[in-house]
Design an enzyme around this catalytic site. Sequence first.
Site, PDB file in Angstrom:
ATOM      1  N   HIS A 108       0.834  -1.198   0.000  1.00  0.00           N
ATOM      2  CA  HIS A 108       0.000   0.000   0.000  1.00  0.00           C
ATOM      3  C   HIS A 108       0.875   1.256   0.000  1.00  0.00           C
ATOM      4  O   HIS A 108       0.605   2.226  -0.724  1.00  0.00           O
ATOM      5  CB  HIS A 108      -0.912  -0.032   1.233  1.00  0.00           C
ATOM      6  CG  HIS A 108      -1.813   1.143   1.356  1.00  0.00           C
ATOM      7  ND1 HIS A 108      -2.162   1.686   2.569  1.00  0.00           N
ATOM      8  CD2 HIS A 108      -2.448   1.898   0.423  1.00  0.00           C
ATOM      9  CE1 HIS A 108      -2.966   2.714   2.370  1.00  0.00           C
ATOM     10  NE2 HIS A 108      -3.153   2.870   1.086  1.00  0.00           N
ATOM     11  N   GLU A 111       2.260   1.839  -3.396  1.00  0.00           N
ATOM     12  CA  GLU A 111       1.237   2.472  -4.254  1.00  0.00           C
ATOM     13  C   GLU A 111       1.239   3.991  -4.066  1.00  0.00           C
ATOM     14  O   GLU A 111       1.223   4.749  -5.035  1.00  0.00           O
ATOM     15  CB  GLU A 111      -0.133   1.879  -3.913  1.00  0.00           C
ATOM     16  CG  GLU A 111      -1.314   2.600  -4.533  1.00  0.00           C
ATOM     17  CD  GLU A 111      -2.432   2.837  -3.531  1.00  0.00           C
ATOM     18  OE1 GLU A 111      -2.825   4.013  -3.340  1.00  0.00           O
ATOM     19  OE2 GLU A 111      -2.924   1.858  -2.939  1.00  0.00           O
ATOM     20  N   GLU A 189      -4.487   7.888   6.760  1.00  0.00           N
ATOM     21  CA  GLU A 189      -5.517   7.050   6.129  1.00  0.00           C
ATOM     22  C   GLU A 189      -5.964   5.948   7.090  1.00  0.00           C
ATOM     23  O   GLU A 189      -7.155   5.676   7.241  1.00  0.00           O
ATOM     24  CB  GLU A 189      -4.963   6.444   4.838  1.00  0.00           C
ATOM     25  CG  GLU A 189      -5.957   5.583   4.090  1.00  0.00           C
ATOM     26  CD  GLU A 189      -5.417   5.084   2.760  1.00  0.00           C
ATOM     27  OE1 GLU A 189      -6.109   4.266   2.138  1.00  0.00           O
ATOM     28  OE2 GLU A 189      -4.315   5.497   2.344  1.00  0.00           O
ATOM     29  N   GLY A 361     -26.484 -12.699   1.237  1.00  0.00           N
ATOM     30  CA  GLY A 361     -25.991 -14.069   1.123  1.00  0.00           C
ATOM     31  C   GLY A 361     -25.211 -14.256  -0.158  1.00  0.00           C
ATOM     32  O   GLY A 361     -25.590 -13.708  -1.194  1.00  0.00           O
ATOM     33  N   GLY A 362     -24.135 -15.035  -0.109  1.00  0.00           N
ATOM     34  CA  GLY A 362     -23.414 -15.321  -1.345  1.00  0.00           C
ATOM     35  C   GLY A 362     -21.941 -15.560  -1.120  1.00  0.00           C
ATOM     36  O   GLY A 362     -21.451 -15.551   0.009  1.00  0.00           O
ATOM     37  N   GLN A 363     -21.233 -15.765  -2.222  1.00  0.00           N
ATOM     38  CA  GLN A 363     -19.793 -16.005  -2.143  1.00  0.00           C
ATOM     39  C   GLN A 363     -19.071 -14.689  -1.903  1.00  0.00           C
ATOM     40  O   GLN A 363     -19.517 -13.635  -2.342  1.00  0.00           O
ATOM     41  CB  GLN A 363     -19.301 -16.671  -3.419  1.00  0.00           C
ATOM     42  CG  GLN A 363     -19.446 -15.820  -4.663  1.00  0.00           C
ATOM     43  CD  GLN A 363     -19.221 -16.608  -5.947  1.00  0.00           C
ATOM     44  OE1 GLN A 363     -19.291 -17.814  -5.971  1.00  0.00           O
ATOM     45  NE2 GLN A 363     -18.953 -15.903  -7.029  1.00  0.00           N
ATOM     46  N   ARG A 429     -18.270   5.182 -17.319  1.00  0.00           N
ATOM     47  CA  ARG A 429     -17.292   6.269 -17.366  1.00  0.00           C
ATOM     48  C   ARG A 429     -15.921   5.652 -17.634  1.00  0.00           C
ATOM     49  O   ARG A 429     -15.576   4.620 -17.054  1.00  0.00           O
ATOM     50  CB  ARG A 429     -17.272   7.039 -16.051  1.00  0.00           C
ATOM     51  CG  ARG A 429     -18.577   7.752 -15.763  1.00  0.00           C
ATOM     52  CD  ARG A 429     -18.517   8.469 -14.430  1.00  0.00           C
ATOM     53  NE  ARG A 429     -17.617   9.607 -14.508  1.00  0.00           N
ATOM     54  CZ  ARG A 429     -17.960  10.822 -14.922  1.00  0.00           C
ATOM     55  NH1 ARG A 429     -19.192  11.059 -15.292  1.00  0.00           N
ATOM     56  NH2 ARG A 429     -17.082  11.803 -14.953  1.00  0.00           N
ATOM     57  N   PRO A 897     -22.756  13.005 -20.513  1.00  0.00           N
ATOM     58  CA  PRO A 897     -23.164  11.884 -19.649  1.00  0.00           C
ATOM     59  C   PRO A 897     -23.011  10.567 -20.403  1.00  0.00           C
ATOM     60  O   PRO A 897     -23.290  10.496 -21.601  1.00  0.00           O
ATOM     61  CB  PRO A 897     -24.634  12.178 -19.338  1.00  0.00           C
ATOM     62  CG  PRO A 897     -24.811  13.641 -19.593  1.00  0.00           C
ATOM     63  CD  PRO A 897     -23.839  13.997 -20.676  1.00  0.00           C
ATOM     64  N   LEU A 900     -28.123   7.126 -19.507  1.00  0.00           N
ATOM     65  CA  LEU A 900     -29.384   7.857 -19.349  1.00  0.00           C
ATOM     66  C   LEU A 900     -29.551   8.378 -17.927  1.00  0.00           C
ATOM     67  O   LEU A 900     -29.930   9.532 -17.724  1.00  0.00           O
ATOM     68  CB  LEU A 900     -30.556   6.924 -19.710  1.00  0.00           C
ATOM     69  CG  LEU A 900     -31.944   7.546 -19.579  1.00  0.00           C
ATOM     70  CD1 LEU A 900     -32.206   8.521 -20.722  1.00  0.00           C
ATOM     71  CD2 LEU A 900     -33.030   6.467 -19.570  1.00  0.00           C
TER      72      LEU A 900
END
EC number: 3.4.24.56
Length: 1019
Positions: A108, A111, A189, A361-363, A429, A897, A900
Amino acid sequence: MRNGLVWLLHPALPGTLRSILGARPPPAKRLCGFPKQTYSTMSNPAIQRIEDQIVKSPEDKREYRGLELANGIKVLLISDPTTDKSSAALDVHIGSLSDPPNIPGLSHFCEHMLFLGTKKYPKENEYSQFLSEHAGSSNAFTSGEHTNYYFDVSHEHLEGALDRFAQFFLCPLLDASCKDREVNAVDSEHEKNVMNDAWRLFQLEKATGNPKHPFSKFGTGNKYTLETRPNQEGIDVREELLKFHSTYYSSNLMAICVLGRESLDDLTNLVVKLFSEVENKNVPLPEFPEHPFQEEHLRQLYKIVPIKDIRNLYVTFPIPDLQQYYKSNPGYYLGHLIGHEGPGSLLSELKSKGWVNTLVGGQKEGARGFMFFIINVDLTEEGLLHVEDIILHMFQYIQKLRAEGPQEWVFQECKDLNAVAFRFKDKERPRGYTSKIAGKLHYYPLNGVLTAEYLLEEFRPDLIDMVLDKLRPENVRVAIVSKSFEGKTDRTEQWYGTQYKQEAIPEDVIQKWQNADLNGKFKLPTKNEFIPTNFEILSLEKDATPYPALIKDTAMSKLWFKQDDKFFLPKACLNFEFFSPFAYVDPLHCNMAYLYLELLKDSLNEYAYAAELAGLSYDLQNTIYGMYLSVKRYNDKQPILLKKITEKMATFEIDKKRFEIIKEAYMRSLNNFRAEQPHQHAMYYLRLLMTEVAWTKDELKEALDDVTLPRLKAFIPQLLSRLHIEALLHGNITKQAALGVMQMVEDTLIEHAHTKPLLPSQLVRYREVQLPDRGWFVYQQRNEVHNNCGIEIYYQTDMQSTSENMFLELFCQIISEPCFNTLRTKEQLGYIVFSGPRRANGIQGLRFIIQSEKPPHYLESRVEAFLITMEKAIEDMTEEAFQKHIQALAIRRLDKPKKLSAECAKYWGEIISQQYNYDRDNIEVAYLKTLTKDDIIRFYQEMLAVDAPRRHKVSVHVLAREMDSCPVVGEFPSQNDINLSEAPPLPQPEVIHNMTEFKRGLPLFPLVKPHINFMAAKL
């Protein structure tokens, strides 16, 4: 809810966005010095492989090419002749899991350091300055396995930006003087995150697994890990940085995505020229085949004390890495069912018991070699007493899935929904798109990198059963988060200080869960009736207008309509503001409006969840003027969902149990504001000071006790009795259909709630406090939780107008990068340093926001010193440099933009502010181009200089929790750093002791007049 959590560490770098709009984009410029070549037939020793058959959405007009360079870098190039911004991202497949054990946070820190000069461009802020001058911005993040760098820039300047960017990976300086300062930025940070429950829980999860596994590392780093301890141990951190970069920043671990107007051949040449020299050290890709949670870490219960008053239950199972099975995605299938929120779902049953409100819920991602499967719920007061029962219900639902077996029709429905989402994908974007793709290139083949996370291909019941088999009580880890554990813990996590207690889950409880039987209340989801079937793109009507047109204007409603003429997707945005004088009249009514809508959304959840899965979303919120409702995305079934919401609004019956639960959750959320960041507190107090009417959290808390069920029931018909509706219907919809939708909303309210129009005099707008010339006011408060200070300094300039907007925005553009470079990078005031315009109720000004361990009056003096240096910098600025800033701001303002919903949000902002300047960008940029350097110097001298005749200043000082008091102003003669610019002597400000008295003693600005003539606006 859907799957997954992502944890990022990233420096907030400054930057400006957006780009110049033309009726037609100019043709793509050729890059200098590159002969035109056709890569399909040529051979280039720097390129190992070319992939031109990239599978993309049928609606995607961009051209793609994949490359593998001879040095191993994977590349995806995107040619988009219409883009205003070019962008690039490079993802290094190395992150904090590869930190040296004795220097946590090194990846970090690396970076951060790469931004601060390279051999070719040694100036510390060269990269950020170049981007700022060309309407660009940049950022980066570090996660366990990735360090991802990205930028955007005006399309003409891709080559210059990419050259500066490439040097990060070729020859960074990693300068010792920068190192000492940038340690402070990383420390700041981390300090920002120390009292954040999400960060604390993430680190605790890591700390309670195998301590020898890289997963257990502290990824952010701080001053202790990057300076104090290395110094004690005789470790040269700069040497370690150089070693880390030279070891791991190897081309075979890198992936690049570049998007620009140039042709694919020109982009190929550019990437080959700049990145083929990155050295391939043939670093083996780090893999982690052993799971951090082994047998001794399972069947454990963790009782955790949070900072905020939250109650959560986290149920986690270790599972193998499922990445290789992305074409069948068994974790996604199970997450879809376990996380479902419709009738018969796990959430539905737990809510009906009064135990939980939400479920995820999920991986969940781990790293190469391991993953997790999670079921997380929030807990009500009652739910906290029933954790065992809640988990039993989870295992009953899992048992239901085992008994039913994998269902091909469920997989097919997920597959169909994902295919529709991919086909009608919004354009992203550039900056976010390149960053995301660069990360994906490590996992998927070049030709499938765009489709991999959308398109399901193979139904694999064997894999679903394999994952399901891991979701057993003997593999479970349980964490309960609650303030009720305060004083009952016996352990403290090393880096964040989280208090917790660890216990083995009793064998009889595990056995009870193992014996979970089938619960008759649980049902698999039924077929989703909201899946869109009509994707017809309506042809443009003869009277189509370039901006929203007023097609209905009555006592009851104003309807703005705009048929989409840019994106041509089967989508629409329906936005409604319901104005009511009762919604914000006092704290009691504000609370009741909030609870009414929260209860309404809660009761709609089962019904609306199917719509959300099918790509149809809605939002419903209370505002200071009433209620906001939006329905977005696929237009096919929008009227059905909108009618259901409107009918429910008008006929709502409150459930007593849900009322008590949601009221209690609201009280906790009001109390939890005390734990928000100091800079957020500063912004909150400034809003209270400057806005005519704004209720405080304390006032809302006090009034919440008075909200009873009978009182709330009586309030709803009062709220709906008189309304004025202002709407914007925008997208793949006809004028006639728009009028029909509006009529349906009105008719429903009139029929069920007997709604009548508001009187014109009831359409109240709040105004902004007008500060006196040469006035300076300071308001002080303390943050009870964080050990940082926060400050917002606001220089109020004037009412919004074309000229005032451009004076302010151009000044902000000029000072943005120097502000970050001076106050954050050089002076190291803190991780959060921001400057920019503040706008509210039509009034604007310049604001600085800083969060720091340094006291607020010191921060104040540094901002004043910085402003003085900027006056000289502008005076000395060449005409060429000044014009660069004008151009950068113009590009940012005229950036088209990408989808929409973004265009709609711009128009809706004009409606909500009641300014209706739909062509604002073109009008203001035309004025911007007439400004001279003298105009900006005059603006500064009149409004912002210490002795400016029309200076109007308010400062909010938020003290750290351990500061009992602090002077509001002070002098700092004994500065050690001779490079610090001198701070001016400041007058004694007027201290605000009572907000109400402060506001009563000052006049209010008038409202900004609408830009448009309403009679002329009607079609």
